[in-house]
Design an enzyme around this catalytic site. Sequence first.
Site, PDB file in Angstrom:
ATOM      1  N   ASP A 101       0.789  -1.139   0.042  1.00 22.78           N
ATOM      2  CA  ASP A 101      -0.007   0.001  -0.142  1.00 22.78           C
ATOM      3  C   ASP A 101       0.744   1.284  -0.044  1.00 22.78           C
ATOM      4  O   ASP A 101       1.510   1.571   1.062  1.00 22.78           O
ATOM      5  CB  ASP A 101      -0.963   0.101   1.260  1.00 22.78           C
ATOM      6  CG  ASP A 101      -1.581   1.260   1.476  1.00 22.78           C
ATOM      7  OD1 ASP A 101      -1.459   2.175   0.586  1.00 22.78           O
ATOM      8  OD2 ASP A 101      -2.342   1.347   2.550  1.00 22.78           O
ATOM      9  N   LYS A 103       3.005  11.688  -3.803  1.00 23.34           N
ATOM     10  CA  LYS A 103       1.923  10.698  -4.500  1.00 23.34           C
ATOM     11  C   LYS A 103       1.145  11.534  -4.841  1.00 23.34           C
ATOM     12  O   LYS A 103       0.564  11.409  -5.988  1.00 23.34           O
ATOM     13  CB  LYS A 103       1.325   9.863  -3.378  1.00 23.34           C
ATOM     14  CG  LYS A 103       0.328   8.935  -3.915  1.00 23.34           C
ATOM     15  CD  LYS A 103      -0.358   7.852  -3.065  1.00 23.34           C
ATOM     16  CE  LYS A 103      -1.310   7.114  -3.519  1.00 23.34           C
ATOM     17  NZ  LYS A 103      -2.175   6.007  -2.548  1.00 23.34           N
ATOM     18  N   ASP A 107     -13.080   5.993   2.593  1.00 18.08           N
ATOM     19  CA  ASP A 107     -11.715   6.145   3.160  1.00 18.08           C
ATOM     20  C   ASP A 107     -11.350   7.541   3.513  1.00 18.08           C
ATOM     21  O   ASP A 107     -11.187   8.640   2.662  1.00 18.08           O
ATOM     22  CB  ASP A 107     -10.759   5.762   1.775  1.00 18.08           C
ATOM     23  CG  ASP A 107      -9.286   5.907   2.032  1.00 18.08           C
ATOM     24  OD1 ASP A 107      -8.800   6.324   3.048  1.00 18.08           O
ATOM     25  OD2 ASP A 107      -8.575   5.301   1.336  1.00 18.08           O
ATOM     26  N   GLU A 159      -7.204   0.787  -4.539  1.00 15.98           N
ATOM     27  CA  GLU A 159      -7.263   0.795  -3.094  1.00 15.98           C
ATOM     28  C   GLU A 159      -8.544   0.160  -2.733  1.00 15.98           C
ATOM     29  O   GLU A 159      -8.680  -0.657  -1.622  1.00 15.98           O
ATOM     30  CB  GLU A 159      -6.766   2.085  -2.343  1.00 15.98           C
ATOM     31  CG  GLU A 159      -5.367   2.389  -2.817  1.00 15.98           C
ATOM     32  CD  GLU A 159      -5.056   3.983  -2.492  1.00 15.98           C
ATOM     33  OE1 GLU A 159      -5.765   4.512  -2.036  1.00 15.98           O
ATOM     34  OE2 GLU A 159      -4.080   4.439  -2.795  1.00 15.98           O
TER      35      GLU A 159
END
Length: 571
Positions: free
Chosen positions: A8, A70, A170, A147
């Site tokens: 991850d 990211k 999330d 994800e």
Amino acid sequence: MATRIGIDLGTTNSLVGVLREGRAEILPNALGERQTPSAVSIDDDGTVLVGAAARARALTHPDRTFRNFKRDMGTDREFRHGSKTFRPEELSALVLRQLKRDAEAALGQEIAEAVVTVPAYFGELQRRATRDACEIAGLHVERLINEPTAAALAYGLHHRDRECRIAVLDLGGGTFDVSVLEIIEGVIEIQASAGDARLGGEDFVEALVNALAEQAKERFGFDPRVNLHGRAQLWEACETAKCRLSELLRVEVPVVRPGPHRPDESLVLPLDRDQARELWQPLLSRLHPPIRRALRDAGVEPEAIDEVVLVGGATRMPVVADLASTLFGRPPLRTISPDEAVAQGAAVQVALKAGDEQLDDMVATDVAPFSLGVSTIESHGRRRLDDVFSPILERGTVLPASRVERFVTASDGQGQIRVEVFQGEHSLCRDNTKLGEYTLQGIPAAAAGEEAIDVRFTYDLNGILEVDMTIVSTGETSTLVIERSPGRMSPDQVEQARQSLQGLKFHPREALPNTTALARAESLYTELRGPARELLGAAMRAFRLALEEQDPSIIAQRRAELSALVDRFKG
Ligand code: AMP
């Protein structure tokens, strides 16, 4: 024997999962911790530090520490340190390389391949950039998976014998993402994804900071936010209080009154769950629109959702789980630690592949992988804040899309407006990527705020952004067309980056616990004052002396003492 792992690769933290005896497990890193901060810092002598030590240096060495890269994957953004620049792929590669080494040490085996997770909203460019990062790190990617898909796999939802609809919520430190998934016979389809790129656990802390500072002003006659030190301390105290309120009904929050001539005075303010819920209400209501949008785009009602999966550390807050229960009429799944579900799911995918089980993971609709917007000036009373990023098309918007926003003039008699177009998720434009600009002229003279322009963004599947700017009072329109910059590395560049990474000096793994303990202490030292600072300074000196004397048992003892002190002051 070489083995395979699931990774991850997160914005704030990264984790590695493996499947052992049918169970997904998270592997510890060199510090024995399960999460490795996705942070990179360059030490004074040019060595590269990755993880907790690097994150701790963000405060003490901000110009040589990189985080949140990211968010810039798939762009041409470069991160500069002295004469050297790093692309987001290269910084991600440094994190991946550390994860690979730590996993090899934990398993005692070489890592051959990995399954790596990416957000559902990642477009082709960002997926390509993630693969390039793996290649630069010398890690073969078996597959990228989404994800939310990974989170569903961690819960074994792919084994349901009938079709199943899942909502994955999330909520991380800085972002909120919602996905609606459909699982039918080995095919997981992400039917819709939506989110708020500027809403996360940190906003819940900020709400506590502001409310408690006001209370401190009222009750004790001072605002802890007046200086950086007070603000940093209150922030830490509120972060801790927020997390403790996930377990306890009531907590006490320390507020420090800095004393110029006497020791700092420590005061406490009580806070209970009901008060916190009240303070968080505006943030909680911001969770609704993305959920509604994702359900609408997927064409389902909340009742049609079979399971709700919570991912991201901030979903540990009971208020978030309660909101999910109320909205969907069922309790969410939360037996797997919300920070670990994605890495566990990546490990499950590794095993599915090894067992030759087919699983197709698809994203049904193309969405905007970045927010697109313009630079604006915000007025706060007499103060003006410029360079503010005002998104027009939010990340996750289903493509093709067309949205319009109205802006007004900022000064009297303003005859022209410079429209600067940016992409990214940062709140200030200078941290985002500039795509183009246009100076719109011919605005009739009027008082500030009296003239308006409409800015319409039209974005298609080929990545072409059309910006139409209309002066509302005259109806005159100008158009700027922006073709997406490639933001992609060529195979030669990837190879060069791989070689240059091999030439970098890395901090030795075995020295990481010592370096990390010192970096954490250094970072806290900048925040402390008075006797606490003296005590910490003495412990740091004792630890440095022990390091010079090189006696392993004394080093371990001094490190434990230093870490205990850091934990106590962070408390
Ligand atoms: P992530 O990006 O998934 O690592 O999530 C980080 C966010 O989760 C941060 O804002 C943390 O404060 C928050 N968080 C972690 N643990 C807890 C907890 N026990 N209660 C509330 N929030 C938490």
